[in-house]
Design an enzyme around this catalytic site. Structure first.
Site, PDB file in Angstrom:
ATOM      1  N   GLU A  50       0.833  -1.212   0.000  1.00  0.00           N
ATOM      2  CA  GLU A  50       0.000   0.000   0.000  1.00  0.00           C
ATOM      3  C   GLU A  50       0.866   1.260   0.000  1.00  0.00           C
ATOM      4  O   GLU A  50       0.540   2.255  -0.664  1.00  0.00           O
ATOM      5  CB  GLU A  50      -0.941   0.016   1.217  1.00  0.00           C
ATOM      6  CG  GLU A  50      -1.985  -1.094   1.220  1.00  0.00           C
ATOM      7  CD  GLU A  50      -3.041  -0.956   0.124  1.00  0.00           C
ATOM      8  OE1 GLU A  50      -3.087   0.084  -0.547  1.00  0.00           O
ATOM      9  OE2 GLU A  50      -3.808  -1.925  -0.069  1.00  0.00           O
TER      10      GLU A  50
ATOM     11  N   ASP B 149      -4.556  -9.528  -8.899  1.00  0.00           N
ATOM     12  CA  ASP B 149      -4.859  -8.553  -9.944  1.00  0.00           C
ATOM     13  C   ASP B 149      -3.687  -7.749 -10.530  1.00  0.00           C
ATOM     14  O   ASP B 149      -3.300  -7.905 -11.686  1.00  0.00           O
ATOM     15  CB  ASP B 149      -5.972  -7.591  -9.461  1.00  0.00           C
ATOM     16  CG  ASP B 149      -5.791  -7.056  -8.032  1.00  0.00           C
ATOM     17  OD1 ASP B 149      -4.735  -7.305  -7.435  1.00  0.00           O
ATOM     18  OD2 ASP B 149      -6.701  -6.350  -7.535  1.00  0.00           O
TER      19      ASP B 149
ATOM     20  N   GLU C  13     -21.532  -0.986  -8.344  1.00  0.00           N
ATOM     21  CA  GLU C  13     -21.122  -2.396  -8.425  1.00  0.00           C
ATOM     22  C   GLU C  13     -20.782  -2.928  -7.029  1.00  0.00           C
ATOM     23  O   GLU C  13     -20.550  -2.156  -6.095  1.00  0.00           O
ATOM     24  CB  GLU C  13     -19.886  -2.503  -9.318  1.00  0.00           C
ATOM     25  CG  GLU C  13     -18.738  -1.747  -8.691  1.00  0.00           C
ATOM     26  CD  GLU C  13     -17.547  -1.517  -9.592  1.00  0.00           C
ATOM     27  OE1 GLU C  13     -17.418  -2.159 -10.626  1.00  0.00           O
ATOM     28  OE2 GLU C  13     -16.726  -0.670  -9.214  1.00  0.00           O
TER      29      GLU C  13
ATOM     30  N   GLU D 144     -11.700   0.819 -10.702  1.00  0.00           N
ATOM     31  CA  GLU D 144     -11.297  -0.070 -11.798  1.00  0.00           C
ATOM     32  C   GLU D 144     -12.209  -0.012 -13.028  1.00  0.00           C
ATOM     33  O   GLU D 144     -11.750  -0.031 -14.174  1.00  0.00           O
ATOM     34  CB  GLU D 144     -11.192  -1.518 -11.291  1.00  0.00           C
ATOM     35  CG  GLU D 144      -9.994  -1.775 -10.371  1.00  0.00           C
ATOM     36  CD  GLU D 144     -10.184  -1.299  -8.940  1.00  0.00           C
ATOM     37  OE1 GLU D 144     -11.300  -0.849  -8.606  1.00  0.00           O
ATOM     38  OE2 GLU D 144      -9.217  -1.365  -8.156  1.00  0.00           O
TER      39      GLU D 144
HETATM   40  C1  DMJ Z   1      -6.098   0.690  -5.272  1.00  0.00           C
HETATM   41  O1  DMJ Z   1      -5.326   0.934  -4.149  1.00  0.00           O
HETATM   42  C2  DMJ Z   1      -5.293   0.095  -6.388  1.00  0.00           C
HETATM   43  O2  DMJ Z   1      -5.962   0.265  -7.596  1.00  0.00           O
HETATM   44  C3  DMJ Z   1      -5.016  -1.379  -6.181  1.00  0.00           C
HETATM   45  O3  DMJ Z   1      -4.353  -1.955  -7.281  1.00  0.00           O
HETATM   46  C4  DMJ Z   1      -6.285  -2.119  -5.923  1.00  0.00           C
HETATM   47  N1  DMJ Z   1      -7.091  -1.535  -4.911  1.00  0.00           N
HETATM   48  C5  DMJ Z   1      -7.302  -0.105  -4.874  1.00  0.00           C
HETATM   49  C6  DMJ Z   1      -8.524   0.390  -5.584  1.00  0.00           C
HETATM   50  O4  DMJ Z   1      -9.595  -0.431  -5.632  1.00  0.00           O
END
Ligand code: DMJ
Length: 445
Positions: free
Chosen positions: A108, A235, A330, A351
């Site tokens: 993070e 992801d 969503e 996203e």
């Molecule tokens: C963000 O901190 C980033 O896009 C990460 O890759 C996934 N989660 C959050 C947003 O949903």
């Protein structure tokens, strides 16, 4: 609480009067940034994040790390909010220090803080932002000192003490854009090598059919979960394989991406439920475990665009949009075989808008911009309150929670603005990290 009750009583689309079509998506998104920023500024200044319902602040640890200002700074700059950007930059310069006895999540901090400092440095030329990034990068390096050289999950910024060996591909494989850019800007190649080694070590543990699980022990290298998918925990690992190639021309990453995307399209993609979806399968056998997709998975059309697969990208974004329109926004987890949420929260995620932006940039088709209008309208109707924008605890009822995550300013509103102003940036000249921080492609400067 009162706002939540009103939303519950009337349904969130009725909680606020909403114009049928905003005149200009870029203008609407820019105004939303101003509203969100004003709320943070008024009620949470100097802290990590705003809790807009209670008009209080939330810090990630005992001492704040200015997560929202750092994450939001390049959005303020790109959208031309000069006084706000200047105030944030000056405050970060004067007050941000990483010499703190706090334990942070490496992933993070890298995507939001290291990424935010580096992109803001590239946009402003401010040397203090690069010095802060370099200091942070040095403090984070001990995460890679595991027996496998894949990073630990947490680290104390002052002592360098690491903890939590149970990690996942996303947290291991979403570091190279930031550490690689830091290496380029400081001349210290160690940053690149450490992050790349971690990525290669992870890739070497793929299954015989080329898939990855969503939990791994970085001390033993053993998989702790065999569940393979494109959602949280894996992801952005896929995303960084192709983006490291685009940003640095790293051919190893391109080879790893090509092999991985072929396996994911073969095993994880699911066309048996009216449209294209990606579910959850066993990484060793490919056996389908669940028909679950969700808000995080909606980043994948953007990756497919970068891979040149516009057909799958279009079809998956249409599926994501059906997920969006089946609720008030969503859901974080959604069963596409029943078309119902299985985990109905929605924390203002970016996203789906991110993917619409990539599709708009690649195809120039107007339907992606129209989707952006719908996203902005629903977000305004369901999540906008006096002190900013707040998360939804339940997309079925519109019940609101109490947080404005920093990625709402860093990503969600930035991508919505870009959908409305697609010529504001040139995707051939920069690569966005997974938190929407743009890094300049060195060979295209
Ligand atoms: C963000 O901190 C980033 O896009 C990460 O890759 C996934 N989660 C959050 C947003 O949903």
């Amino acid at each position: 609480m009162r706002t939540a009750l009103i939303a519950l009583a009337f349904g969130c689309t009725a909680a606020r009067s909403v114009p049928a079509e905003p005149v200009d998506l870029a203008a609407a998104a820019r105004e939303a940034v101003q509203h969100a920023w004003n709320g943070y500024h008024r009620y949470a200044w100097g802290h990590d994040e705003l809790k807009p319902l209670t008009r209080t602040a939330r810090d990630w640890a005992a001492e704040p790390l200015l997560i929202t200002p750092v994450d939001a700074l390049d959005t303020l700059i790109l959208l031309g909010l000069a006084p706000e950007a200047e105030e944030a930059r000056a405050y970060i310069d004067a007050h941000l220090s990483f010499d703190k006895d706090v334990e942070v999540k490496n992933f993070e901090i890298v995507i939001r803080v290291l990424g935010g400092l580096l992109s803001a440095h590239e946009l402003t030329g401010d040397p203090r932002l690069l010095a802060l990034a370099d200091d942070l990068g040095r403090r984070l390096l001990p995460v890679f000192d595991s027996p496998t050289r894949m990073p630990y999950v947490k680290i104390n910024l002052r002592t360098g003490k690491t903890s939590n060996a149970k990690s996942n591909p996303a947290e291991i494989g979403t570091l190279l854009l930031e550490f690689g850019t830091l290496a380029r800007l400081t001349g210290n190649d160690l940053y690149y090598r450490k992050a790349k080694t971690a990525l290669v070590e992870l890739f070497s543990r793929r299954s015989k059919i080329g898939l990855f699980g969503d939990e791994i022990d970085v001390e033993t290298g053993a998989w702790l979960s065999r569940e393979s998918h494109i959602g949280g925990g894996i992801d952005s690992f896929y995303e960084y394989l192709i983006k490291a190639w685009l940003l640095f021309g790293d051919e190893d990453c391109k080879r790893m991406f090509d092999e991985t995307i072929a396996a994911v399209n073969h095993w994880v993609a699911d066309e048996s439920h009216d449209g294209l979806w990606y579910g959850v399968v066993d990484m060793e056998t490919g056996r389908r475990i669940r028909t679950e997709y969700g808000a995080l998975e909606a980043f994948f059309p953007a990756v497919l665009v970068l891979a040149g697969d516009l057909d799958r990208a279009r079809r998956l974004e249409e599926s994501s949009f059906r997920m969006w329109t089946s609720g008030r926004t969503e859901a974080d987890v959604f069963d596409y075989s029943t078309m119902r949420p299985t985990h109905p929260t929605w924390p203002l995620r970016p996203e789906i808008a991110e993917s619409a932006f990539y599709l708009a940039a690649a195809t120039r088709e107007p339907r992606w911009n129209a989707m952006g209008h719908r996203f902005m309208r629903d977000i305004d109707a369901c999540c906008r309150i006096e002190a900013g924008y707040t998360v939804l605890d339940d997309v079925k009822t519109g019940e609101q929670g109490d947080l404005m995550p920093s990625f709402f300013l860093a990503e969600t509103l930035k991508y919505l603005w870009l959908l409305g102003a697609p010529d504001a940036i040139d995707l051939h000249k920069l690569v966005f990290n997974t938190e929407a921080h743009p890094f300049i492609i060195p060979s295209r400067r």
